[in-house]
Design a protein around this motif. Structure first.
Motif, PDB file in Angstrom:
ATOM      1  N   PRO A  64       8.517 -21.601  29.914  1.00 14.18           N
ATOM      2  CA  PRO A  64       8.987 -20.063  29.490  1.00 14.18           C
ATOM      3  C   PRO A  64       9.504 -19.149  29.761  1.00 14.18           C
ATOM      4  CG  PRO A  64       7.269 -19.882  31.201  1.00 14.18           C
ATOM      5  CD  PRO A  64       7.838 -21.463  31.333  1.00 14.18           C
ATOM      6  N   TYR A  65      10.668 -18.613  28.840  1.00 11.26           N
ATOM      7  CA  TYR A  65      11.779 -17.831  29.248  1.00 11.26           C
ATOM      8  C   TYR A  65      11.849 -16.715  27.908  1.00 11.26           C
ATOM      9  CZ  TYR A  65      13.247 -20.304  24.555  1.00 11.26           C
ATOM     10  OH  TYR A  65      13.208 -21.178  22.787  1.00 11.26           O
ATOM     11  N   LEU A  66      13.045 -16.068  28.331  1.00  9.64           N
ATOM     12  CA  LEU A  66      12.910 -14.448  26.857  1.00  9.64           C
ATOM     13  C   LEU A  66      14.917 -14.998  26.923  1.00  9.64           C
ATOM     14  CD1 LEU A  66      11.263 -12.053  29.819  1.00  9.64           C
ATOM     15  CD2 LEU A  66      10.605 -13.030  27.461  1.00  9.64           C
ATOM     16  N   LYS A 119      25.356 -10.627  24.951  1.00 13.09           N
ATOM     17  CA  LYS A 119      26.612 -11.183  25.607  1.00 13.09           C
ATOM     18  C   LYS A 119      27.924 -10.480  25.842  1.00 13.09           C
ATOM     19  CE  LYS A 119      24.522 -15.685  26.287  1.00 13.09           C
ATOM     20  NZ  LYS A 119      25.158 -16.711  25.861  1.00 13.09           N
ATOM     21  N   PRO A 120      28.683 -10.543  26.689  1.00 12.88           N
ATOM     22  CA  PRO A 120      30.300 -10.012  26.317  1.00 12.88           C
ATOM     23  C   PRO A 120      30.596 -11.372  25.201  1.00 12.88           C
ATOM     24  CG  PRO A 120      29.724  -9.785  28.466  1.00 12.88           C
ATOM     25  CD  PRO A 120      28.482 -10.792  27.961  1.00 12.88           C
ATOM     26  N   GLY A 121      31.380 -10.226  24.316  1.00 15.53           N
ATOM     27  CA  GLY A 121      32.743 -11.011  23.147  1.00 15.53           C
ATOM     28  C   GLY A 121      31.520 -11.096  21.593  1.00 15.53           C
ATOM     29  N   VAL A 122      30.600 -10.382  22.033  1.00 14.77           N
ATOM     30  CA  VAL A 122      29.551 -10.154  20.296  1.00 14.77           C
ATOM     31  C   VAL A 122      29.894  -8.300  20.198  1.00 14.77           C
ATOM     32  CG1 VAL A 122      27.177  -9.989  19.525  1.00 14.77           C
ATOM     33  CG2 VAL A 122      27.516 -11.546  21.618  1.00 14.77           C
ATOM     34  N   THR A 123      30.130  -9.039  18.907  1.00 12.98           N
ATOM     35  CA  THR A 123      30.971  -7.728  17.809  1.00 12.98           C
ATOM     36  C   THR A 123      29.728  -7.712  16.666  1.00 12.98           C
ATOM     37  OG1 THR A 123      32.389  -8.561  16.558  1.00 12.98           O
ATOM     38  CG2 THR A 123      32.911  -8.007  18.685  1.00 12.98           C
ATOM     39  N   ASP A 170      22.659 -18.047  21.146  1.00 15.78           N
ATOM     40  CA  ASP A 170      23.872 -18.124  22.040  1.00 15.78           C
ATOM     41  C   ASP A 170      24.407 -16.887  22.791  1.00 15.78           C
ATOM     42  OD1 ASP A 170      25.288 -19.525  24.282  1.00 15.78           O
ATOM     43  OD2 ASP A 170      27.077 -19.588  22.588  1.00 15.78           O
ATOM     44  N   CYS A 171      24.124 -15.922  21.517  1.00 19.74           N
ATOM     45  CA  CYS A 171      24.934 -14.230  21.541  1.00 19.74           C
ATOM     46  C   CYS A 171      24.207 -13.905  22.678  1.00 19.74           C
ATOM     47  CB  CYS A 171      24.858 -14.009  20.468  1.00 19.74           C
ATOM     48  SG  CYS A 171      26.091 -14.713  19.000  1.00 19.74           S
ATOM     49  N   LEU A 172      23.064 -14.565  22.815  1.00 18.47           N
ATOM     50  CA  LEU A 172      21.919 -13.425  23.713  1.00 18.47           C
ATOM     51  C   LEU A 172      22.048 -14.192  25.425  1.00 18.47           C
ATOM     52  CD1 LEU A 172      18.037 -12.994  20.937  1.00 18.47           C
ATOM     53  CD2 LEU A 172      20.542 -10.952  21.891  1.00 18.47           C
ATOM     54  N   HIS A 173      21.633 -13.357  26.284  1.00 19.16           N
ATOM     55  CA  HIS A 173      21.306 -13.847  27.571  1.00 19.16           C
ATOM     56  C   HIS A 173      20.282 -14.796  27.567  1.00 19.16           C
ATOM     57  CE1 HIS A 173      24.798 -11.701  29.246  1.00 19.16           C
ATOM     58  NE2 HIS A 173      24.480 -10.704  28.585  1.00 19.16           N
ATOM     59  N   GLU A 216      24.330  -6.731  34.861  1.00 21.35           N
ATOM     60  CA  GLU A 216      24.564  -5.822  34.053  1.00 21.35           C
ATOM     61  C   GLU A 216      23.208  -5.055  33.372  1.00 21.35           C
ATOM     62  OE1 GLU A 216      29.527  -4.646  33.244  1.00 21.35           O
ATOM     63  OE2 GLU A 216      28.183  -5.221  32.028  1.00 21.35           O
ATOM     64  N   THR A 217      22.928  -6.704  32.879  1.00 22.49           N
ATOM     65  CA  THR A 217      22.183  -6.469  31.100  1.00 22.49           C
ATOM     66  C   THR A 217      20.790  -6.494  32.691  1.00 22.49           C
ATOM     67  OG1 THR A 217      22.648  -7.886  30.194  1.00 22.49           O
ATOM     68  CG2 THR A 217      20.609  -7.656  30.065  1.00 22.49           C
ATOM     69  N   LEU A 218      20.211  -6.925  33.589  1.00 22.49           N
ATOM     70  CA  LEU A 218      19.154  -7.526  34.269  1.00 22.49           C
ATOM     71  C   LEU A 218      19.361  -5.982  35.181  1.00 22.49           C
ATOM     72  CD1 LEU A 218      18.953 -10.820  35.857  1.00 22.49           C
ATOM     73  CD2 LEU A 218      17.714  -9.668  33.714  1.00 22.49           C
ATOM     74  N   ALA A 219      20.368  -5.370  35.357  1.00 21.45           N
ATOM     75  CA  ALA A 219      20.231  -4.265  36.251  1.00 21.45           C
ATOM     76  C   ALA A 219      19.718  -2.779  35.214  1.00 21.45           C
ATOM     77  CB  ALA A 219      21.715  -4.123  37.247  1.00 21.45           C
ATOM     78  N   ARG A 220      20.270  -2.740  34.245  1.00 17.31           N
ATOM     79  CA  ARG A 220      19.478  -1.554  32.882  1.00 17.31           C
ATOM     80  C   ARG A 220      17.993  -2.703  33.121  1.00 17.31           C
ATOM     81  NH1 ARG A 220      22.731   0.217  28.248  1.00 17.31           N
ATOM     82  NH2 ARG A 220      24.374   0.519  29.821  1.00 17.31           N
ATOM     83  N   TYR A 221      17.901  -2.909  32.604  1.00 16.51           N
ATOM     84  CA  TYR A 221      16.473  -3.278  32.309  1.00 16.51           C
ATOM     85  C   TYR A 221      15.405  -3.739  33.208  1.00 16.51           C
ATOM     86  CZ  TYR A 221      18.948  -2.039  27.634  1.00 16.51           C
ATOM     87  OH  TYR A 221      19.782  -1.303  26.998  1.00 16.51           O
ATOM     88  N   ARG A 222      15.544  -4.541  34.416  1.00 17.69           N
ATOM     89  CA  ARG A 222      15.137  -5.086  34.910  1.00 17.69           C
ATOM     90  C   ARG A 222      13.647  -4.236  36.168  1.00 17.69           C
ATOM     91  NH1 ARG A 222      15.708 -11.091  37.280  1.00 17.69           N
ATOM     92  NH2 ARG A 222      16.732  -9.661  39.234  1.00 17.69           N
TER      93      ARG A 222
END
Ligand SMILES: O=P(O)(O)OC[C@H]1O[C@](O)(CO)[C@@H](O)[C@@H]1O
Length: 370
Positions: free
Chosen positions: A156-158, A163-167, A185-188, A264-270
């Protein structure tokens, strides 16, 4: 001895099962957890708990009340939780809550079990919800991972967060081409770890992967903007379900184009769990607190023996993850078993939760915003 007379707003209310149709399949693990005979995957992979929110499924064959939870009454009678609350909001929700949110619980809880990956999506934050949907609530949500299963050899995954570079331009181009691998591929991507909690703010793109079994707490709306026009299982998604009636042009305004590294994403959301209280035979663990979001709060309760609780002028919602036991209130007792869900009205001020010897209770207690 005769029992004291209690109003419904002064007692725990057992909730009936409320399964809801979605664009993805699942539900087998949910049904195993519920102890149903012959558990199966199907097109109703979610259980909505203490819901006063109608599903936005756009299906003519469905009941207009799809999504609303029912309370079990004596005998086989049931009543919509929403009808009880509408009849006496302050008694069920608490006076201060009603002053702020009206006759709305301001929160929705779900148990969700995915066989297939969900379509990549985003939900509105409060500003977008107010300006575009004229709604007081957006759909910030949080996932408390309960477990899962491998699907086609994949754990199972989320998927969540750009990711950096997505505009905005890149995201739009991928949408127009319907380049699904490009969007994925744009998402972690992280593996689902049972016991972990993630907070997905409105505006953050995401997709729950295949094989996830989780408890979700969220704002009480069903606004989902889907950027995949065909589900991962190959079913076309009607335009209305993709753009929610606002048109494809507008959907790109709903995303927060904030590209963070995975760290950074995990530090903010986990959100790491914090033990709030511990004693002989009980533990109260904060999963989401007022410091993490102003939209809801979530606790995990572990009760081997007994835990005395108060409702402090607000209601709360219980879901039994495992074990068995009871709630004692006034001069009465309500039995609890795995998968049972209970609405605890504001008028139920004090109660005691007890676990059975050898079958400690594991519960989540869900709260509206303060
Ligand atoms: O677009 P789908 O696959 O029907 O998924 C919608 C579901 O996604 C969630 O927002 C979880 O991300 C649920 O609250 C919601 O019911």
């Amino acid at each position: 001895m005769t029992e004291k007379t209690l109003k419904l707003s002064e007692q725990p209310l057992k909730l009936e099962s409320t399964r809801v149709w979605r664009t993805y399949s699942g539900g087998k693990v949910l049904e195993e957890w519920q102890g149903r005979p012959d558990p199966q995957d199907g097109d109703r992979p979610e259980e909505w708990i203490a819901s006063v929110t109608r599903a936005r499924n756009n299906r003519s064959e469905a009941s207009p009340d799809e999504g609303l939870s029912e309370v079990s009454l004596a005998g086989d009678a049931t009543v919509l939780l929403k009808a009880l609350i509408d009849a006496d909001p302050e008694a069920f929700l608490g006076a201060e809550h009603v002053r702020r949110y009206g006759a709305n619980t301001a929160v929705l809880v779900k148990a969700l079990d995915s066989r297939s990956r969900l379509a990549i999506q985003v939900h509105p934050d409060r500003d977008f919800a107010r300006d575009v949907f004229h709604s007081a609530f957006g759909k910030t949500e949080a996932w408390y991972a309960l477990g899962g299963r491998e699907i086609g050899g994949e754990p199972p995954y989320l998927l969540f967060g750009f990711k950096p570079g997505v505009t905005r331009e890149k995201w739009r181009e991928l949408f127009e081409k319907q380049d699904i691998p490009g969007m994925v591929d744009c998402l972690h991507r992280i593996q689902l770890v049972p016991g972990e909690t993630l907070l997905i703010e409105g505006g953050v793109p995401h997709a729950i992967g295949s094989g996830c079994f989780l408890l979700e707490i969220q704002e009480p709306t069903d606004y989902t903007i889907r950027v995949e026009r065909t589900t991962p299982e190959g079913n076309p998604i009607p335009d209305e379900l993709c753009h929610q009636g606002i048109g494809f042009e507008k959907i790109f305004d709903c995303f927060h184009y904030e590209a963070l590294t995975l760290e950074e994403t995990l530090a903010r959301y986990r959100i790491p769990p914090v033990v709030l209280d511990e004693g002989d035979g009980f533990r109260v663990i904060e999963l989401i607190g007022a410091g993490h979001t102003d939209k809801f709060r979530l606790q995990r309760l572990e009760v081997g023996k007994a835990l005395d609780c108060r409702n402090d002028g607000q209601f709360s919602i219980l879901a039994v993850l495992a074990g068995s036991g009871r709630i004692r209130y006034s001069d009465r007792v309500m039995a609890l078993r795995q998968s049972q869900t209970v609405f605890l009205p504001a008028g139920l001020t004090v109660f005691r939760i007890e676990g059975d010897p050898g079958h400690p209770l594991e519960l989540v207690r869900c709260f509206p915003p303060r």
